[in-house]
Design an enzyme around this catalytic site. Structure first.
Site, mmCIF file in Angstrom:
data_model
loop_
_atom_site.group_PDB
_atom_site.id
_atom_site.type_symbol
_atom_site.label_atom_id
_atom_site.label_comp_id
_atom_site.label_asym_id
_atom_site.label_seq_id
_atom_site.Cartn_x
_atom_site.Cartn_y
_atom_site.Cartn_z
ATOM 1 N N THR A 1 6.211 34.671 -24.001
ATOM 2 C CA THR A 1 6.045 33.707 -24.776
ATOM 3 C C THR A 1 6.761 32.523 -23.928
ATOM 4 O O THR A 1 7.986 32.623 -23.740
ATOM 5 C CB THR A 1 6.520 33.827 -26.209
ATOM 6 N N LYS A 2 6.303 31.340 -23.858
ATOM 7 C CA LYS A 2 6.659 30.117 -23.251
ATOM 8 C C LYS A 2 6.952 29.188 -24.313
ATOM 9 O O LYS A 2 6.472 28.922 -25.085
ATOM 10 C CB LYS A 2 5.592 29.468 -22.655
#
Lengths: 274, 274, 274, 274, 274
Positions: E176-177
């Protein structure tokens, strides 16, 4: 438009489509002038008249009545339509798939498009699916091209009707049904805009014999390829009689006077016949 | 409508459909007059009465209870429906697919259409899919044709009910369920508008024996093909007793007086029986 | 962009696309300057000119007229489009599937995207489906990249046109059609933003020979890969004449003066030719 | 409801579902009372307690952690859910397909329906698809039946909870999870409305041992078939301890006093235990 | 998250994703600081640097340029994205299907989710389809988890970023960014909420070498698994130089001072390096 795709519903290239979806679109009130026509059997019987090249009905009526008439009547499956209980921006429900219509025995499909409605894009995309499915089943395609809705103050101006027939051509109809634009010149222009695709005039609400035949005659002279008519036939006491007259005008190049003679109908405005 | 497509849910061409989707549509409050009927077992048991030609329920009840009654009860799968917690414009969720209903053993499907609602077009298109799938599975098709929503002030006028039955015919129902339009003449007109398709009267909220049988009798005399009833049967202390009376009126051409006699029920207005 | 995917609609890497969807997008009014062009036969005939690398039309016109010209004309299937009767936020109906277009014989597809419209996301997702289907059928992909709608005050600023060509590159067009941004510098910037994908200038409304050729010339000098033009060709009295001039400018690196000579057309502003 | 369809997630017909989708529905704040439970490994470990008949999680957690626990834990795939960042009318995204859940190894699915929301119809139709797919994969079906949204002032009245369980039955849930309606009588009524389908009480926010066990006990005595609980277990310092007590009450018909004894927990209101 | 599903885009479990979808998301303006980077060839060339574990681009750029770099660059297919011409509530068009991305040679997919937007539910359901299709094609899954829209006043508070990483875990992302939440403590909390799934920091707009490396260093020390960066690399005069420094910090546990030395870059605030 694909050349000859409409052959099953034309005769010498011309059509007289008997439209009978008024029970859905307008409700039972349209049968009051001739109560027997609430019964689809009566209308299919009228549809066996030699003038009629196709009968246009909704699915429920086709599946119930068409089998008994399939040797004498050509079926045009009217795929969409909406009750007049609907209060929203003009739109039309797709009540019938092409696959089912083909199974029931249709030779062509009919589809309403309300150009200018807030539902125009949705309707045109539904038309796309129906038109392409019709091609796969070798069915002719008739568009009821009726601009209406937000932004259209007068839906029968010459410009609007010319745009209507052009929409039929560009989107892939073989035959486009439009309202009469008020003059032969306007009709001729609309016919030109359809190029090689065909244009039939919408019959509209009931008028007297001479008036109706005169309008049809002027549309034919202006290049129209026929008529799609409901109330102006089935609301009469004698639907077969007006079909005799229409057959003369549409397929036999008769004058209005000759057509009235064939019908045994008195002119209401004899002076106009000269 | 397809001839004989409704045979599994009719007897001599007539129907008495026991509707039991009130737990979804109205909630538990409808079971208060006869609490035992909150239990679907009790209602399926009532459904084994010889007067009942089909029991109409939602998927959850069918999959749980129908297997135990499949030899004695005919299943009408009510495919859509909505709780009354819903506050929006009239609409109905499609809770059940035709494929699943056929697997559970249904002989017909039931589908509500609210003509005139802002969701009319969406509902009619959902009906199209259900109707065509029903044809593939050889299931009968019953439309609950209930105009309501924006623009309808009174949903039970004769004109509205006549339009309701016509919608059933045009869109492809074998049987259309409508509210009683208030008079035998109006019922007769509505029946005519359905042509060869069938019309059943909706049972409505609970009334006394004589009143209810009188309304059913007048509907039958006006040409109706039966009754679809829930509360007026299962909210009574003795549901089987009223079914005896309904069987007499619907299938045996009994008078209201004869039907009350069969039931062993006292008339509330004896003078009206003459 | 896939290298060489546009080969069928280019010549030496450059294109002159004759666009003819005005009957749908603008209506019959666009045919008034040269009424013969209402007839698709006339326009396909123009399309046989050696300068033209593809003719872009809607489905109905393609299925009716393309078969007669398939040896002389390359078909670019314009998949979406909407009448100007539409009053809503800019949007475009998908009138034609890639599968059908491939069957009709198209070598490439054309698709309009209105960046900045409230329908941008929907249009871009429709483009995705068309673009990926085009890849499966080995068809070239041309995007009409026309930002408009809510929030765009001026849709032809250099920044907007540079963004337009970049959208074509990022979303997978082989060729992106944009309006001329007003200067060679802006055109050059827009061409750079398209990287290896191609950019063609939109022909716009009719202007005089010298003006039009000068704009095309400056676009080509700025790195554009050609032109997509409708009215500026078919609204002229002699469409073939201007095509002679365009051919010289686009494919033969002619000066405007040389192109006018080829056409036998007098300059309107001779001083500007030096 | 299909008899025995829920067997994998019940023990002697009763369930204790450990729900752990709070990271999605409420966010990290729910892990603050017992930070170790932010780690799904800790919660699956709790889920190996003999009291727990199933652990309910979202897809991402199932695919990452379930494989290591598949011999000790039964997986209930919670298919929909939404973050509390969502500001719109109550709705729930479908985050997981039944097909994928079956591949990951689920024995049942869980699905939230917000009756009364403006999204009720859409949610119920999504439930239909999930429920029917679950039947094809032989998975049990649990509905989180939580009326809320426009028009619901109080979502835990006895009438609303009774309607909630009925919705589960009518729409095809095997087990319906509802809030405790405030009294044993109301719970008993709700259980009756579910007929042969099962009802489990929702655990709600954290309360003290005696209070919580007392509520669960009264729900069980009123006919509930178990409990679905998250915070009231995993927010405690010793989740296994409360599971000991719950196991006694739910599966062994223990009194609250006996359950507290099993836990070694002091009553907070000893007088209430008599 | 599935263990090892992200292996193709990590090195020793860590990632440095070079993001290059700015031409779509922000437009050509992002290339102004380093005009050469408007050319995807230049950016793929940068992507061959040993620090880069994947290059994230849109479909059009991948199909045009990736084939020439497939031996040296790992492709992360950024499936959705929208131009900043869009004026509506935050949303992102799905521009690329997983099937096509797999054919083009992608090893992982990237997908933006705007939690809290009025389009959250629609985006999350699109993510579901993409995530499950990625599993079928054995592609890693990276979520750009960026809460924004109605109701979010500050999208980078520690609570929001912790929720962002949890959404990635619960919904099935492998990585997840997220934006940097402002402090190592907040980053550490966000990393914990992602449990076994990975978290990479978003590079954001261009800052000076020391500032940027310091933030990356503190994120790595707080447990982050790498960086996804665009402008902070390609807007520099020497993108390879900063990649040398990032490689040291991310993969070789270098201090900021050591990284600046590797780069040959002077510290702007030497005192902060102690």
């Amino acid at each position: 438009m694909i050349p000859h795709a409409d052959e099953a519903i034309t005769r010498d290239g011309k059509s007289l489509i008997l439209a009978y979806d008024h029970g859905l679109e307008h409700g039972p009130v349209d049968f009051e002038p001739n109560p027997a026509t609430a019964d689809p059997d009566r209308v299919f019987e009228i549809g066996t008249h030699s003038a009629v090249t196709a009968v246009a009905v909704q699915k429920g009526i086709a599946e119930a009545y068409y089998p008994a008439y399939e040797d004498e009547v050509t079926l045009l499956a009217k795929l969409n339509g909406t009750s007049n209980l609907w209060m929203g921006e003009p739109n039309s429900a797709v009540n019938w798939t092409v696959e089912n219509a083909a199974e029931v025995g249709a030779d062509a499909i009919g589809f309403t498009v309300y150009g200018g409605s807030n539902h125009e894009i949705e309707m045109v995309e539904e038309f796309r699916d129906a038109q392409e499915a019709a091609r796969e089943h070798d069915l002719g395609v008739v568009m009821w091209s009726y601009p209406r809705g937000q932004g259209l103050k007068n839906a029968t101006t010459p410009d609007t009707i010319a745009y209507s027939t052009r929409l039929g051509l560009e989107l892939g109809a073989d035959i486009t049904k439009v309202k009469y634009p008020g003059s032969p010149e306007a009709m001729s222009h609309a016919v030109n805009m359809a190029a090689d695709s065909k244009v039939v005039m919408s019959g509209g609400s009931k008028t007297d014999d001479q008036d109706f035949l005169s309008t049809v005659k002027s549309a034919m002279d202006a290049g129209a390829d026929g008529l799609a008519v409901g109330r102006n036939v089935f609301q009469r006491d004698n639907p077969e009689q007006i079909l005799d007259g229409l057959e003369a005008v549409i397929f036999e190049e008769a004058s209005v006077k000759e057509a009235l003679d064939v019908m045994g109908s008195e002119p209401t405005d004899p002076a106009a016949l000269d």
